[in-house]
Each structure stands twice: as structure tokens, then as C-alpha cells.
Write an enzyme that holds these catalytic residues in place. Structure first.
Site, PDB file in Angstrom:
ATOM      1  N   ASP A 131      37.919  47.219  34.495  1.00  0.00           N
ATOM      2  CA  ASP A 131      37.458  47.569  35.843  1.00  0.00           C
ATOM      3  C   ASP A 131      38.447  47.073  36.895  1.00  0.00           C
ATOM      4  O   ASP A 131      39.065  46.020  36.732  1.00  0.00           O
ATOM      5  CB  ASP A 131      36.071  46.932  36.067  1.00  0.00           C
ATOM      6  CG  ASP A 131      35.270  47.648  37.133  1.00  0.00           C
ATOM      7  OD1 ASP A 131      35.560  48.821  37.420  1.00  0.00           O
ATOM      8  OD2 ASP A 131      34.329  47.032  37.673  1.00  0.00           O
ATOM      9  N   HIS A 132      38.581  47.822  37.965  1.00  0.00           N
ATOM     10  CA  HIS A 132      39.377  47.426  39.137  1.00  0.00           C
ATOM     11  C   HIS A 132      40.723  46.820  38.779  1.00  0.00           C
ATOM     12  O   HIS A 132      40.963  45.633  39.018  1.00  0.00           O
ATOM     13  CB  HIS A 132      38.602  46.419  40.006  1.00  0.00           C
ATOM     14  CG  HIS A 132      37.501  47.055  40.785  1.00  0.00           C
ATOM     15  ND1 HIS A 132      37.732  47.911  41.836  1.00  0.00           N
ATOM     16  CD2 HIS A 132      36.157  46.964  40.659  1.00  0.00           C
ATOM     17  CE1 HIS A 132      36.563  48.312  42.327  1.00  0.00           C
ATOM     18  NE2 HIS A 132      35.599  47.779  41.616  1.00  0.00           N
ATOM     19  N   HIS A 184      30.183  45.874  47.320  1.00  0.00           N
ATOM     20  CA  HIS A 184      30.224  44.968  46.169  1.00  0.00           C
ATOM     21  C   HIS A 184      29.435  43.701  46.485  1.00  0.00           C
ATOM     22  O   HIS A 184      29.615  43.103  47.538  1.00  0.00           O
ATOM     23  CB  HIS A 184      31.671  44.567  45.850  1.00  0.00           C
ATOM     24  CG  HIS A 184      32.387  45.573  45.020  1.00  0.00           C
ATOM     25  ND1 HIS A 184      33.501  46.234  45.453  1.00  0.00           N
ATOM     26  CD2 HIS A 184      32.157  46.035  43.770  1.00  0.00           C
ATOM     27  CE1 HIS A 184      33.916  47.058  44.519  1.00  0.00           C
ATOM     28  NE2 HIS A 184      33.123  46.960  43.484  1.00  0.00           N
ATOM     29  N   GLY A 185      28.581  43.302  45.571  1.00  0.00           N
ATOM     30  CA  GLY A 185      27.822  42.079  45.755  1.00  0.00           C
ATOM     31  C   GLY A 185      26.575  42.313  46.590  1.00  0.00           C
ATOM     32  O   GLY A 185      26.225  43.437  46.929  1.00  0.00           O
ATOM     33  N   HIS A 244      30.038  52.035  42.545  1.00  0.00           N
ATOM     34  CA  HIS A 244      30.209  50.571  42.409  1.00  0.00           C
ATOM     35  C   HIS A 244      29.307  49.884  43.423  1.00  0.00           C
ATOM     36  O   HIS A 244      28.900  50.476  44.421  1.00  0.00           O
ATOM     37  CB  HIS A 244      31.661  50.193  42.683  1.00  0.00           C
ATOM     38  CG  HIS A 244      32.581  50.512  41.549  1.00  0.00           C
ATOM     39  ND1 HIS A 244      33.302  49.565  40.863  1.00  0.00           N
ATOM     40  CD2 HIS A 244      32.890  51.701  40.966  1.00  0.00           C
ATOM     41  CE1 HIS A 244      34.025  50.152  39.921  1.00  0.00           C
ATOM     42  NE2 HIS A 244      33.795  51.437  39.961  1.00  0.00           N
ATOM     43  N   GLY A 245      29.042  48.627  43.186  1.00  0.00           N
ATOM     44  CA  GLY A 245      28.252  47.855  44.139  1.00  0.00           C
ATOM     45  C   GLY A 245      26.801  48.278  44.173  1.00  0.00           C
ATOM     46  O   GLY A 245      26.136  48.131  45.204  1.00  0.00           O
ATOM     47  N   ALA A 246      26.277  48.773  43.077  1.00  0.00           N
ATOM     48  CA  ALA A 246      24.894  49.252  43.072  1.00  0.00           C
ATOM     49  C   ALA A 246      23.880  48.129  42.856  1.00  0.00           C
ATOM     50  O   ALA A 246      22.700  48.321  43.095  1.00  0.00           O
ATOM     51  CB  ALA A 246      24.718  50.334  42.008  1.00  0.00           C
ATOM     52  N   SER A 247      24.349  46.951  42.459  1.00  0.00           N
ATOM     53  CA  SER A 247      23.408  45.865  42.140  1.00  0.00           C
ATOM     54  C   SER A 247      22.545  45.470  43.327  1.00  0.00           C
ATOM     55  O   SER A 247      21.395  45.087  43.159  1.00  0.00           O
ATOM     56  CB  SER A 247      24.185  44.623  41.668  1.00  0.00           C
ATOM     57  OG  SER A 247      24.973  44.952  40.552  1.00  0.00           O
TER      58      SER A 247
HETATM   59 ZN   LIG Z   1      33.677  47.837  41.766  1.00  0.00          ZN
END
Ligand SMILES: [Zn+2]
Length: 154
Positions: free
Chosen positions: A20-21, A119-120, A147-150
Site C-alpha cells: 500500500d502507498h 486517512h485516520g 482509502h480512509g474508510a475506517s
Molecule cells: Zn490510503
């Protein structure tokens, strides 16, 4: 690098291992040679022309290993970006008009998009630009990655 591959090898479930990244083509190559099934090449910090060149080269290298490549267009606030103010965030969102050109030019297999995701975790609930996401879905022929779905509310 081997830890994830070993865990996948010893799992009864069919697993892929994803880098990732990553901004470093040498690291991408090392992971592909080790057996990673996919890589994310992140040139989202680069000007548009350079963000085409980097994933294009990653795709060329990945094809030799049967791996697929995810790239990012736009930039997410949070870990990968120092800017978190709302204006900068809006300016960095993925432009649907660029996205189709980007995917066609690079040959990537999946596209990470910036549609308000962060993110985060954030103090305030994140609001996704769902109209932008729908517009991207209409013009981009590969899977979109969020991304950053948490930290997203239900
Ligand atoms: Zn990401």
C-alpha cells in the site's frame, strides 16, 4: 516483506498480499519479485504528468509478475498529506475529467479516489462527495478504491 507472504501461504483461505502507498519503484519491484499480488503506487503528491509516468512504469513492471496496480489521483488528507484544511481538501479531490484520462494513460487496474475521505479518524464526521463519486464511477472503467474508510459514519 516476507511476513505477510508467509501468513498468506499458511492460510487455508486464498489471500492476496498488497503493497500500500508506495512511491518507490525499487520497493515495488522487490515486492513483485517476492510474490505480492498487487501494489499501490502513490504518485498523488506529483504533478499530473509525473503522476502518469510513475504508475505507467509500475504497471509495466507488474505485468511481468501477473500482479495488478492501484494508483491514486487526488490526495487524501491525513497520513499522506500535511494539508487538512477544507479548501485544500476540496482542491485535492479527484477530478472526474482527469480520472478517465489517467486510467487510460497509465493502464492501472484500480483507482484510489479522493472524495472527501480522510486517512485516520477525525473530530468531525467525514462527509463524502457522493456526486463526485458517482461521476467518477460513470467515467472510470476500473474499480474505485476508497482509502480512509475506517472513520466513515454508518
Ligand atoms: Zn490510503
Amino acid at each position: 516483506m516476507r511476513l505477510a507472504l508467509d501468513a498468506a501461504d499458511h492460510s487455508p483461505a486464498p489471500l492476496g498480499v498488497h503493497l500500500d502507498h508506495c512511491r518507490d519503484l525499487d520497493e515495488i519491484t522487490a515486492c513483485l519479485e517476492a510474490g505480492y499480488t498487487s501494489v499501490m503506487v502513490d504518485g498523488s503528491h506529483l504533478p499530473f504528468a509525473e503522476n502518469i509516468a510513475l504508475p505507467t512504469e509500475a504497471v509495466r513492471r507488474a505485468r511481468d509478475h501477473g500482479a495488478w496496480v492501484e494508483a491514486e489521483l487526488g490526495a487524501l488528507p491525513g497520513d499522506e498529506d500535511v494539508s487538512t484544511d477544507a479548501v485544500a481538501q476540496a482542491a485535492a479531490m479527484t477530478d472526474p475529467r482527469q480520472a478517465a484520462d489517467f486510467v487510460a494513460a497509465t493502464g492501472v487496474d484500480a483507482l484510489a479516489v479522493a472524495v472527501g475521505n480522510v486517512h485516520g479518524f477525525t473530530k468531525e464526521p467525514v462527509r463524502l462527495d457522493l456526486d463526485r463519486l458517482a461521476a467518477l464511477h460513470d467515467v472510470v472503467p476500473v474499480p474505485l478504491v476508497l482509502h480512509g474508510a475506517s472513520g466513515l459514519p454508518d
